[in-house]
Design a protein around this motif. Structure first.
Motif, short mmCIF file in Angstrom:
data_model
loop_
_atom_site.label_atom_id
_atom_site.label_comp_id
_atom_site.label_asym_id
_atom_site.label_seq_id
_atom_site.Cartn_x
_atom_site.Cartn_y
_atom_site.Cartn_z
N ASP A 52 0.86 -1.18 0.00
CA ASP A 52 0.00 0.00 0.00
C ASP A 52 0.90 1.23 0.00
N LEU A 53 0.50 2.25 -0.75
CA LEU A 53 1.26 3.50 -0.74
C LEU A 53 1.02 4.20 0.58
N LEU A 54 2.10 4.42 1.32
CA LEU A 54 1.99 5.07 2.63
C LEU A 54 2.03 6.59 2.48
N CYS A 55 3.04 7.10 1.77
CA CYS A 55 3.19 8.54 1.62
C CYS A 55 4.29 8.83 0.61
N LYS A 56 4.48 10.10 0.29
CA LYS A 56 5.60 10.55 -0.53
C LYS A 56 6.40 11.57 0.27
N VAL A 57 7.74 11.49 0.17
CA VAL A 57 8.59 12.46 0.86
C VAL A 57 9.61 13.00 -0.13
N ALA A 58 10.25 14.11 0.23
CA ALA A 58 11.14 14.78 -0.70
C ALA A 58 12.60 14.44 -0.50
N THR A 59 12.99 14.01 0.72
CA THR A 59 14.41 13.84 1.01
C THR A 59 14.71 12.45 1.57
N GLU A 60 16.00 12.07 1.48
CA GLU A 60 16.45 10.82 2.06
C GLU A 60 16.21 10.79 3.56
N ALA A 61 16.48 11.90 4.22
CA ALA A 61 16.33 11.97 5.68
C ALA A 61 14.89 11.69 6.07
N GLU A 62 13.93 12.27 5.33
CA GLU A 62 12.52 12.00 5.63
C GLU A 62 12.19 10.54 5.39
N ALA A 63 12.71 9.97 4.31
CA ALA A 63 12.45 8.56 4.03
C ALA A 63 12.96 7.68 5.16
N MET A 64 14.14 7.99 5.68
CA MET A 64 14.71 7.19 6.75
C MET A 64 13.92 7.35 8.05
N ASP A 65 13.47 8.56 8.34
CA ASP A 65 12.67 8.78 9.54
C ASP A 65 11.34 8.03 9.47
N VAL A 66 10.66 8.10 8.33
CA VAL A 66 9.37 7.41 8.20
C VAL A 66 9.59 5.90 8.27
N CYS A 67 10.68 5.40 7.67
CA CYS A 67 10.98 3.98 7.76
C CYS A 67 11.16 3.56 9.22
N ALA A 68 11.97 4.30 9.97
CA ALA A 68 12.20 3.98 11.39
C ALA A 68 10.90 4.05 12.18
N ALA A 69 10.07 5.06 11.90
CA ALA A 69 8.80 5.23 12.62
C ALA A 69 7.84 4.09 12.30
N PHE A 70 7.76 3.72 11.01
CA PHE A 70 6.87 2.62 10.63
C PHE A 70 7.30 1.32 11.28
#
Length: 831
Positions: free
Chosen positions: A731-749
């Motif tokens: 499922d598409l969770l969200c879209k982010v603009a930066t690597e840092a955001e991607a890593m934070d969302v990954c850790a949070a998920f």
């Protein structure tokens, strides 16, 4: 729910109905109204007066509320919508104080006067207070309503000692709840045997032994002389033999008496209870009575099952179908987690009675049935109550048991010639009028009728006919009826963690945090595991839940892990093992390749294979060589790929923008960063990540637990994929603009998944169970959620086993340092 309910006004345009006023908003009064509505919903205009400022709730489930197993909201029987939907006026928190039979009115404490055509008295019972010095001290409470529970919970928050006077049903349930809440509990009981009205001496001894094993002090043959006070508050209990027990709270649970004050003041016939006939009518034809306050044919009942029989008879009579109530045979079960106890009928024996007894000391089992004139008249079961409903059915019907006399003590399966070893078949053999749910008075026929009407799951049955909606001890019977009636169409409900406990995964996780349980033996003791050391299902789950709840405080219990996790290798069908060293993001170098080649030659590994996760798998390693293999690989800087673990497996990548002409972002670099961030993190199940450098998705990110698809504008983040037996696209969770955001969302998920999923539940079934909206809400409804969850994840990573990067990560991550002080309250809040 504790605020006084708003009066629900009647529809002034409705046809004139008989005015039915009910005194008592408890289980009996409301059940009687339910039965009337089921027969003739247009017959009465109903007003219900309740002394408590609440809607109707299940009073017999106060014990699980005290024990922390349920909340008040879980035990509500009729919410405000029920009163409104049925046009019932609820007057809560305003008890009736007098009845005027001449004017046919009742007067409430507030002064409200309500006229009636028919009056129903359902005032229940009052707790008996033993008349000893100190009985009026602050801290002396009874156990009858939610206010009593609140007082006990308030005392338990301060810790200390509790004394429960009375070793009957209520007393033992109160002691159990206070013990679970952390108090040191002493039970003092006047008689030599606990629950002497329901248990014989042998079963009472087994029960006493089990309660003492759980840390309670049980004193039988104890006559209370005085409740000791200090500064106006209870301080202890003194027995007549001089023994004293310290107490910060004293619970009086020595019995109940029918609440007859209103009826007696109104001039109705009252003996021990309000005298009623077979149609539940009192000495005044306009006044009925039902429940614990009544006396029928000389008997008063303090258990719930007879109340339901009374209510059915009352409703029949009120709606011109006088079937009549003939009295009840009662059965008893103790609502203490992990103790199976059943009692029914007369076990006193005497002339003409024959006892049949079976004991199994090693298993803690005791069964005794009492037979008179070839009929079963009593039964006591301890340790195994599976046949309780069958015995109770035989007892109520008075069936001749001559043909099954020799096999009677061994239960229904053997008494039926061994044909009913299937538990579903045993339930199928019960008659339609056999009681399934004693708490709510629901028969087998009613459950089947409910299922045939469309209730295809346990929750649907519970919400429709209320079977299994209270203490839950009949859940297995209801599930068997679902299976028998619907076959493969049954919709499953929440399951217990394993057969060692009555708690679900969610309950265990919650209680580990609520009670600060930080060791497997402590969990098993506090939550009353039915096995001494657990099993292969619960020990790995408990080990994970403790690691997740208390990082740095709980030490990993290696013996509670599966063998492959203990050996850091996957066992193969020939008994050898495969070893998978980690390759960050699928990258490797000459030193690592040489180290792998050296290991293959040195230990004669017959096969090396590239895995689907872009790593090299070394097969055919003998168990005794595993420590040396890992030592050689570690020397080359290679660590475990956890290909065997309930943890991060791998981060698959494509070459991305560095090499591919279609690549939009550095997918390889991001994959390496994600893998270094997440490796070694123990999870409910295996967890796979992939990063694809463009929408062509060469890394197959959309069938991974967490997938990143790089696009021109940034990164699409996907969750809940599975490429195994049951393929599931993400499922598409969200879209982010930066690597840092991607890593934070990954850790949070990952942290949200770690904190909420059941052990051995992958992300795909977890998301299907809770819903994607739930996941998104947990991550994004609060703007600070991602940061907090990611901080908790990174904090827990600093305690990962064999993680050489932990110190470096902790030293560099300023966000982590900022939140270390708040991580524990945040974690408690999340769980």
């Amino acid at each position: 729910m504790n605020a006084p309910a708003t009066l629900m006004e009647k529809d002034q345009t409705a046809p004139v109905k008989e005015r039915l006023v009910v005194i008592g908003n408890g289980m009996a009064g409301c059940r009687a109204v339910e039965e009337i509505l089921a027969r003739d919903p247009a017959r009465f205009d109903v007003t219900i007066f309740g002394a408590e400022p609440r809607v109707n709730y299940n009073r017999i489930m106060l014990s699980p509320v005290l024990a922390g197993e349920k909340a008040f909201e879980d035990i509500i029987i009729n919410g405000e919508d029920w009163y409104a939907d049925n046009g019932i006026t609820l007057v809560s928190g305003d008890p009736v104080v007098s009845i005027d039979r001449e004017t046919q009115t009742v007067v409430a404490k507030s002064g409200r006067v309500e006229p009636y055509d028919r009056l129903l008295i359902a005032t229940g019972s009052d707790p008996f207070i033993i008349p000893v010095p100190g009985k009026d001290l602050a801290g002396v409470v009874t156990f009858r309503d939610l206010d009593d529970v609140d007082k006990m919970l308030s005392a338990a928050e301060k810790g200390g000692c509790a004394v429960v006077i009375g070793g009957g049903l209520l007393g033992l349930e109160a002691a159990h709840g206070l013990s679970l809440r952390g108090m040191k509990v002493t039970v003092v009981h006047l008689m030599p045997t606990l629950m002497e009205r329901q248990l014989d001496e042998a079963a009472g001894y087994l029960l006493k032994t089990e309660l003492e094993r759980r840390g309670q002090t049980i004193v039988t043959g104890a006559d209370t002389a005085e409740i000791i006070g200090r500064d106006g508050h209870v301080a202890g209990v003194r027995l007549k033999d001089g023994r004293e027990f310290a107490a910060d709270i004293v619970v009086m649970a020595v019995g109940i008496r029918p609440a007859t004050g209103l009826a007696k003041a109104a001039g109705l016939a009252v003996e021990r209870g309000v005298v009623v006939d077979d149609h539940m009518v009192t000495s005044d034809p306009a006044i009925m009575a039902v429940g614990e306050c009544v006396q029928h044919r000389g008997a008063c009942y303090g258990l719930v099952a007879p109340l339901w029989d009374m209510c059915r008879a009352l409703a029949d009579a009120a709606c011109s179908d006088p079937s009549g109530y003939e009295g009840s045979v009662t059965s008893t079960k103790l609502k203490v987690s992990g103790i199976d106890l059943f009692s029914a009928g007369d076990f006193s024996g005497g002339d003409g009675a024959e006892d049949i007894v079976m004991r199994d000391a090693a298993r803690g089992l005791y069964k005794r049935v009492v037979v008179r004139d070839n009929k079963l008249v009593g039964a006591v079961l301890y340790g195994d109550t599976a046949d309780g409903n069958w015995y109770f059915d035989l007892l109520k019907k008075g069936e001749d048991i001559s043909d099954i006399r020799e096999a009677l003590i061994f239960g229904q399966a053997f008494a039926s010639g061994g044909a009913l070893l299937d538990p579903n078949a045993a339930v199928a053999a019960l008659s339609d009028d056999a009681e399934i749910c004693g708490c709510n008075g629901v028969s087998k026929g009613k459950v089947i009728e409910t299922i045939n009407a469309g209730a295809c799951s346990l929750d649907a049955v519970r919400s429709t006919c209320k079977a299994s909606a209270s203490c839950g001890s009949c859940t297995g019977l209801v599930e068997s009826l679902l299976a028998l009636t619907l076959g493969g169409e049954v919709q499953s409900g929440p399951k217990t963690l394993c057969k060692c406990t009555s708690f679900s995964h969610d309950d265990v996780r919650r209680l580990i945090v609520d009670k600060s349980l930080k060791a497997i033996p402590q969990v098993m003791q506090e939550l009353h595991w039915t096995t001494p050391d657990g099993c292969s299902s619960c020990r790995p789950a408990l080990n994970y839940y403790l690691l997740c709840a208390w990082p740095g405080e709980y030490e990993d219990d290696q013996k509670s892990r599966f063998v492959n996790e203990r050996l850091h290798a996957n066992i193969q069908k020939d008994g050898t093992y495969s070893v998978v060293p980690r390759m960050w993001g699928g990258l490797t170098n000459p030193r690592e390749l040489r180290a792998i080649a050296d290991v293959v030659e040195k230990y004669n590994a017959p096969m090396v294979k590239v895995t689907g996760g872009q790593r090299l798998d070394i097969f055919g390693i003998r168990k005794e060589d595993l420590p040396a293999v890992w030592a050689d690989l570690n020397a080359a800087g290679m660590v475990s790929g956890h290909a065997y673990g309930k943890s991060l497996r791998t981060v698959k990548t494509c070459v991305g923008s560095e090499w591919c002409r279609f690549g939009t972002q550095d997918s390889t670099g991001l994959g390496v960063k994600l893998e270094r961030m997440t490796w070694g993190s123990w999870m409910p199940h295996k967890f796979k990540i992939a990063v694809s450098g463009c929408p062509r998705n060469c890394a197959e990110a959309t069938i991974k637990d967490f997938g990143v698809v790089c696009v021109d504008s940034g990164y699409e983040l996907h969750v809940g994929g599975n490429g195994g037996i049951k393929v599931r696209a993400t499922d598409l969770l969200c879209k982010v603009a930066t690597e840092a955001e991607a890593m934070d969302v990954c850790a949070a998920f990952i942290q949200l998944y770690r904190e909420q999923a059941h052990y051995l539940e992958r992300t795909a079934p977890w998301i299907e169970r809770v819903g994607l909206d739930h996941v998104k809400a947990g991550l994004f409804d609060d703007p600070d959620s991602v940061r907090r969850l990611a901080a908790r994840f990174r904090y827990s990573q600093t305690f990962c086993q064999d993680d050489p990067w932990a110190e470096r990560v902790a030293g560099k991550d300023a966000d982590l340092h900022q939140h270390l002080a708040e991580v524990r309250p945040l974690q408690l809040e999340a769980l």
